[in-house]
Motif scaffolding. Structure first.
Motif, PDB file in Angstrom:
ATOM      1  N   ALA A 133      38.235  32.430  64.667  1.00 11.86           N
ATOM      2  CA  ALA A 133      38.326  33.589  63.763  1.00 11.86           C
ATOM      3  C   ALA A 133      39.551  33.463  62.862  1.00 11.86           C
ATOM      4  CB  ALA A 133      38.377  34.885  64.568  1.00 11.86           C
ATOM      5  N   GLU A 134      40.677  33.054  63.454  1.00  7.25           N
ATOM      6  CA  GLU A 134      41.906  32.887  62.663  1.00  7.25           C
ATOM      7  C   GLU A 134      41.734  31.788  61.625  1.00  7.25           C
ATOM      8  OE1 GLU A 134      45.095  32.267  65.421  1.00  7.25           O
ATOM      9  OE2 GLU A 134      45.029  34.334  66.148  1.00  7.25           O
ATOM     10  N   ALA A 135      41.074  30.697  62.034  1.00  9.06           N
ATOM     11  CA  ALA A 135      40.854  29.587  61.103  1.00  9.06           C
ATOM     12  C   ALA A 135      39.957  30.020  59.941  1.00  9.06           C
ATOM     13  CB  ALA A 135      40.231  28.399  61.839  1.00  9.06           C
ATOM     14  N   VAL A 136      38.941  30.843  60.248  1.00  8.61           N
ATOM     15  CA  VAL A 136      38.064  31.357  59.185  1.00  8.61           C
ATOM     16  C   VAL A 136      38.882  32.207  58.215  1.00  8.61           C
ATOM     17  CG1 VAL A 136      36.156  32.934  58.668  1.00  8.61           C
ATOM     18  CG2 VAL A 136      35.927  31.281  60.523  1.00  8.61           C
ATOM     19  N   ASN A 137      39.695  33.115  58.767  1.00  8.91           N
ATOM     20  CA  ASN A 137      40.518  33.976  57.902  1.00  8.91           C
ATOM     21  C   ASN A 137      41.468  33.157  57.030  1.00  8.91           C
ATOM     22  OD1 ASN A 137      39.479  36.494  58.526  1.00  8.91           O
ATOM     23  ND2 ASN A 137      40.769  36.726  60.333  1.00  8.91           N
ATOM     24  N   GLU A 138      42.104  32.153  57.647  1.00 10.73           N
ATOM     25  CA  GLU A 138      43.033  31.292  56.888  1.00 10.73           C
ATOM     26  C   GLU A 138      42.285  30.533  55.794  1.00 10.73           C
ATOM     27  OE1 GLU A 138      45.214  28.772  59.562  1.00 10.73           O
ATOM     28  OE2 GLU A 138      46.050  30.508  60.630  1.00 10.73           O
ATOM     29  N   ALA A 139      41.081  30.052  56.132  1.00 11.23           N
ATOM     30  CA  ALA A 139      40.285  29.306  55.155  1.00 11.23           C
ATOM     31  C   ALA A 139      39.897  30.215  53.988  1.00 11.23           C
ATOM     32  CB  ALA A 139      39.037  28.733  55.820  1.00 11.23           C
ATOM     33  N   ILE A 140      39.505  31.461  54.288  1.00 15.94           N
ATOM     34  CA  ILE A 140      39.148  32.413  53.227  1.00 15.94           C
ATOM     35  C   ILE A 140      40.363  32.692  52.347  1.00 15.94           C
ATOM     36  CG2 ILE A 140      38.482  34.831  52.778  1.00 15.94           C
ATOM     37  CD1 ILE A 140      36.597  34.612  55.215  1.00 15.94           C
ATOM     38  N   GLU A 141      41.537  32.889  52.994  1.00 13.50           N
ATOM     39  CA  GLU A 141      42.772  33.161  52.232  1.00 13.50           C
ATOM     40  C   GLU A 141      43.112  32.003  51.288  1.00 13.50           C
ATOM     41  OE1 GLU A 141      44.768  35.906  52.287  1.00 13.50           O
ATOM     42  OE2 GLU A 141      43.401  36.895  53.666  1.00 13.50           O
ATOM     43  N   SER A 142      42.772  30.774  51.709  1.00 15.06           N
ATOM     44  CA  SER A 142      43.174  29.596  50.927  1.00 15.06           C
ATOM     45  C   SER A 142      42.252  29.340  49.728  1.00 15.06           C
ATOM     46  CB  SER A 142      43.185  28.348  51.821  1.00 15.06           C
ATOM     47  OG  SER A 142      41.849  27.951  52.105  1.00 15.06           O
ATOM     48  N   LEU A 143      41.112  30.022  49.693  1.00 16.79           N
ATOM     49  CA  LEU A 143      40.158  29.809  48.597  1.00 16.79           C
ATOM     50  C   LEU A 143      40.702  30.339  47.279  1.00 16.79           C
ATOM     51  CD1 LEU A 143      36.895  31.024  50.404  1.00 16.79           C
ATOM     52  CD2 LEU A 143      37.476  28.654  49.878  1.00 16.79           C
ATOM     53  N   LEU A 190      36.947  24.279  59.790  1.00 15.12           N
ATOM     54  CA  LEU A 190      36.539  24.605  61.160  1.00 15.12           C
ATOM     55  C   LEU A 190      36.120  23.382  61.974  1.00 15.12           C
ATOM     56  CD1 LEU A 190      34.462  27.885  60.842  1.00 15.12           C
ATOM     57  CD2 LEU A 190      36.831  27.615  61.490  1.00 15.12           C
ATOM     58  N   ARG A 191      35.751  22.295  61.278  1.00 19.28           N
ATOM     59  CA  ARG A 191      35.205  21.141  61.994  1.00 19.28           C
ATOM     60  C   ARG A 191      36.073  20.675  63.166  1.00 19.28           C
ATOM     61  NH1 ARG A 191      32.826  18.810  56.912  1.00 19.28           N
ATOM     62  NH2 ARG A 191      30.987  20.123  56.982  1.00 19.28           N
ATOM     63  N   PRO A 192      37.402  20.544  62.978  1.00 19.32           N
ATOM     64  CA  PRO A 192      38.222  20.092  64.117  1.00 19.32           C
ATOM     65  C   PRO A 192      38.118  21.021  65.326  1.00 19.32           C
ATOM     66  CG  PRO A 192      39.482  20.036  62.063  1.00 19.32           C
ATOM     67  CD  PRO A 192      38.196  20.719  61.754  1.00 19.32           C
ATOM     68  N   LEU A 193      37.960  22.332  65.087  1.00 14.83           N
ATOM     69  CA  LEU A 193      37.870  23.285  66.203  1.00 14.83           C
ATOM     70  C   LEU A 193      36.495  23.249  66.860  1.00 14.83           C
ATOM     71  CD1 LEU A 193      39.616  26.433  64.674  1.00 14.83           C
ATOM     72  CD2 LEU A 193      40.499  24.976  66.487  1.00 14.83           C
ATOM     73  N   LEU A 194      35.471  22.868  66.084  1.00 13.54           N
ATOM     74  CA  LEU A 194      34.104  22.939  66.599  1.00 13.54           C
ATOM     75  C   LEU A 194      33.544  21.581  67.002  1.00 13.54           C
ATOM     76  CD1 LEU A 194      32.567  25.503  64.067  1.00 13.54           C
ATOM     77  CD2 LEU A 194      33.538  25.944  66.318  1.00 13.54           C
ATOM     78  N   ASP A 195      34.392  20.563  67.039  1.00  7.88           N
ATOM     79  CA  ASP A 195      33.925  19.214  67.377  1.00  7.88           C
ATOM     80  C   ASP A 195      33.207  19.180  68.719  1.00  7.88           C
ATOM     81  OD1 ASP A 195      36.364  17.030  65.778  1.00  7.88           O
ATOM     82  OD2 ASP A 195      34.483  17.901  65.092  1.00  7.88           O
ATOM     83  N   THR A 196      33.667  19.998  69.652  1.00  2.29           N
ATOM     84  CA  THR A 196      33.067  19.967  70.990  1.00  2.29           C
ATOM     85  C   THR A 196      31.771  20.778  71.046  1.00  2.29           C
ATOM     86  OG1 THR A 196      34.452  21.850  71.571  1.00  2.29           O
ATOM     87  CG2 THR A 196      35.256  19.665  72.182  1.00  2.29           C
ATOM     88  N   LYS A 197      31.467  21.513  69.957  1.00  2.00           N
ATOM     89  CA  LYS A 197      30.261  22.340  69.957  1.00  2.00           C
ATOM     90  C   LYS A 197      29.412  21.917  68.769  1.00  2.00           C
ATOM     91  CE  LYS A 197      33.138  26.176  71.476  1.00  2.00           C
ATOM     92  NZ  LYS A 197      33.669  27.466  71.078  1.00  2.00           N
ATOM     93  N   GLN A 198      28.725  20.830  68.897  1.00  2.00           N
ATOM     94  CA  GLN A 198      27.942  20.279  67.792  1.00  2.00           C
ATOM     95  C   GLN A 198      26.888  21.282  67.336  1.00  2.00           C
ATOM     96  OE1 GLN A 198      28.222  17.609  65.914  1.00  2.00           O
ATOM     97  NE2 GLN A 198      30.109  17.070  66.986  1.00  2.00           N
ATOM     98  N   GLY A 199      26.704  21.338  66.034  1.00  2.00           N
ATOM     99  CA  GLY A 199      25.644  22.196  65.490  1.00  2.00           C
ATOM    100  C   GLY A 199      26.056  23.637  65.302  1.00  2.00           C
ATOM    101  N   GLU A 200      27.227  24.024  65.792  1.00  2.00           N
ATOM    102  CA  GLU A 200      27.639  25.424  65.644  1.00  2.00           C
ATOM    103  C   GLU A 200      28.231  25.625  64.250  1.00  2.00           C
ATOM    104  OE1 GLU A 200      30.673  28.561  67.783  1.00  2.00           O
ATOM    105  OE2 GLU A 200      29.788  26.938  68.935  1.00  2.00           O
ATOM    106  N   ARG A 201      27.856  26.730  63.626  1.00  2.00           N
ATOM    107  CA  ARG A 201      28.408  27.034  62.291  1.00  2.00           C
ATOM    108  C   ARG A 201      29.225  28.297  62.362  1.00  2.00           C
ATOM    109  NH1 ARG A 201      24.809  26.296  57.172  1.00  2.00           N
ATOM    110  NH2 ARG A 201      26.895  26.640  56.390  1.00  2.00           N
ATOM    111  N   TRP A 202      30.149  28.438  61.405  1.00  2.00           N
ATOM    112  CA  TRP A 202      31.022  29.627  61.441  1.00  2.00           C
ATOM    113  C   TRP A 202      30.206  30.873  61.173  1.00  2.00           C
ATOM    114  CZ3 TRP A 202      31.855  32.856  57.217  1.00  2.00           C
ATOM    115  CH2 TRP A 202      31.328  32.405  56.019  1.00  2.00           C
TER     116      TRP A 202
END
Length: 202
Positions: A133-143, A190-202
């Motif tokens: 969730a934090e990574a999503v927020n940071e990514a949105i802020e960086s856009l 998000l990819r680095p955080l989701l590497d262990t959960k293949q196929g999962e999208r934010w």
């Protein structure tokens, strides 16, 4: 339909009916506050900026010609009012500190989640989902502003592509392109955080 109700209320306001404007405020206050909260991190300021938005709208309403929907028009006023506030924040470091303090309070509230774990959840999984969730927020802020506005309107406000095109005053193809680029940027973060959960999208 809602636009017709809004148009009728606007006409009444333009004829001097103050209660009609109060009805518009009641109808849209929560949506405007949610929008501003996405732009201004200082939660203490959200209400003030929303109030300023409605004051400006009331003053400008005699010139409203109904060329766009009332909410579209009000949305633009809210965005401009919030932008002015953000410029003010950048000039006033005290405000920025209070914004940080409000974020700390949010983190404190978030800790309640750990005391209310549902079946199958562990402190580790809660922590992992919070990191996402934090990574999503940071990514949105960086856009860039255009991409951020488009993705927030789509994913958080839940507006259609047509509504976003009208609000952002651009072709629908541009809206689709901005949302696609925003999603790609967020997915990369998000990819680095989701590497262990293949196929999962934010």
């Amino acid at each position: 339909m809602t636009p017709d109700v809004d148009a009728a209320l606007v006409e009444r306001v333009q004829r001097g009916d103050q209660r009609a404007f109060e009805m518009l405020v009641v109808k849209y206050q929560r949506r405007i506050e949610r929008l501003i909260a996405r732009m201004v991190r200082d939660t203490d300021l959200v209400e003030d900026i929303a109030q300023e938005t409605f004051i400006r709208a009331y003053r400008a309403l005699p010139n409203f010609r109904g060329e766009s929907a009332f909410y579209t028009w009000l949305y633009r006023i809210a965005v401009n009012t919030a932008k002015k506030a953000i410029i003010g924040l950048q000039r006033d470091p005290v405000m920025t500190e209070s914004a940080l303090a409000s974020l700390d309070e949010e983190d404190a509230d978030g800790s309640r989640v750990e005391n209310e774990l549902s079946d199958g959840e562990t402190p580790e999984s809660v922590m992992a989902s919070r990191q996402v969730a934090e990574a999503v927020n940071e990514a949105i802020e960086s856009l860039s502003e255009d991409l951020r506005q488009a993705i927030v309107l789509r994913e958080i406000e839940g507006l259609s592509y047509d509504e976003i095109a009208e609000l952002m005053n651009c072709p629908i193809g541009t809206v689709r392109s901005r949302i696609f680029r925003a999603r790609e940027t967020i997915a990369q973060r998000l990819r680095p955080l989701l590497d262990t959960k293949q196929g999962e999208r934010w």
